[in-house]
Motif scaffolding. Structure first.
Motif, PDB file in Angstrom:
ATOM      1  N   ARG A   3       0.841  -1.196   0.000  1.00  0.00           N
ATOM      2  CA  ARG A   3       0.000   0.000   0.000  1.00  0.00           C
ATOM      3  C   ARG A   3       0.877   1.247   0.000  1.00  0.00           C
ATOM      4  O   ARG A   3       1.809   1.356   0.800  1.00  0.00           O
ATOM      5  CB  ARG A   3      -0.892  -0.010   1.238  1.00  0.00           C
ATOM      6  N   SER A   5       2.437   4.763   0.810  1.00  0.00           N
ATOM      7  CA  SER A   5       2.461   5.551   2.037  1.00  0.00           C
ATOM      8  C   SER A   5       1.897   6.944   1.768  1.00  0.00           C
ATOM      9  O   SER A   5       1.899   7.423   0.624  1.00  0.00           O
ATOM     10  CB  SER A   5       3.893   5.672   2.550  1.00  0.00           C
ATOM     11  N   HIS A  58       7.892   6.124  -3.741  1.00  0.00           N
ATOM     12  CA  HIS A  58       7.435   4.787  -3.361  1.00  0.00           C
ATOM     13  C   HIS A  58       8.560   3.757  -3.418  1.00  0.00           C
ATOM     14  O   HIS A  58       8.571   2.797  -2.644  1.00  0.00           O
ATOM     15  CB  HIS A  58       6.292   4.370  -4.288  1.00  0.00           C
TER      16      HIS A  58
END
Length: 270
Positions: A3, A5, A58
């Motif tokens: 997922r 952040s 990411h």
């Protein structure tokens, strides 16, 4: 699937807003008529900035963010240091005299996105495979890559740049349009060879040669907008040059240092 952040999403939002703000400001400064709707300009600009900075945040890869910011800064610099284009109408059509750098940049967002993502793949291969800060990367596979992952990275990266280049030459009015099939094939080849060489065997020379010439050719096509794809079709012979460089480097490193792929082939690096 990891997922994202909040920091990664925030970085993406900042990149998207920055790109939209710069593009619209340069449009306004140059007196560009609204040939497209504001949304038609802003949405792709936001997507480019968002994805480039989101991917970097990411994964901790530098290339997508640096590549995007470099292209944006370069476009702004050229736009600000060249005379404004002069706009007029003829028989109801808008005509322009002079360069329209920011419009060329904004309307070819897919080219820049594909290039920064491929740059990220190459950075991933070098950092992860050669241990150059690879431990700081996040949400990326380890090496050696599985066959499926390698095929996904090589096929996805080469197809992405190939599709972007096809859109670019179609926008420039390539004739006949069926020639775009050849454009896709040669572009996918010239991108696929360095990706396969680096990610599959740790061979770096094709990636270096790719970086020297291919982005330059695409930049020329964006800002010069020639009607002929001849220089793009040269990607075909150049892909052969990259393949030869792959074979030569592999042979030399194997003979001199016993290199058989190192971490990329699940062996101890030499």
């Amino acid at each position: 699937m990891v997922r994202p952040s909040p920091l990664s999403i925030a970085a993406g939002l900042a990149g998207g807003v920055l790109n939209v703000a710069v593009v619209l400001a340069l449009y306004a400064r140059g007196g560009y008529p609204t040939l497209e709707s504001v949304a038609g300009i802003a949405v792709p600009a936001f997507a480019l900035g968002f994805l480039a900075l989101f991917v970097s945040a990411h994964t901790r890869l530098f290339a997508p963010a640096i590549g995007f910011l470099a292209v944006l800064a370069g476009t702004a610099s050229v736009e600000l240091t060249t005379p404004h284009p002069e706009w007029g109408t003829l028989d109801g059509y808008v005509i322009v005299d002079g360069p329209t750098h920011v419009a060329s940049y904004a309307n070819t967002w897919y080219v820049w996105l594909s290039l920064v993502l491929v740059a990220g793949l190459l950075e991933f291969g070098i950092r992860r495979g050669y241990g150059l800060g690879g431990e700081r990367l996040r949400n990326l596979p380890t090496v050696p890559l599985s066959r499926a992952t390698l095929a996904w990275f090589v096929g996805g990266g080469s197809s992405l740049v190939g599709a972007a280049t096809v859109l670019l030459v179609l926008r420039a009015g390539i004739r006949p349009p069926v020639a775009s099939v050849a454009v896709f094939a040669v572009t996918a080849a010239v991108v696929g060879v360095p990706l396969a060489a680096l990610l599959g065997r740790g061979i770096v020379s094709p990636a270096v040669l790719f970086a020297v010439l291919v982005p330059y050719f695409l930049t020329v096509e964006v800002f010069v907008a020639t009607d002929s794809p001849v220089h793009i079709l040269l990607f075909g012979p150049y892909a052969i040059v990259l393949a030869v460089a792959w074979a030569l480097e592999a042979g030399i490193r194997s003979r001199l240092r016993g290199w058989e792929g190192g971490r990329f082939a699940d062996e101890e690096p030499v």
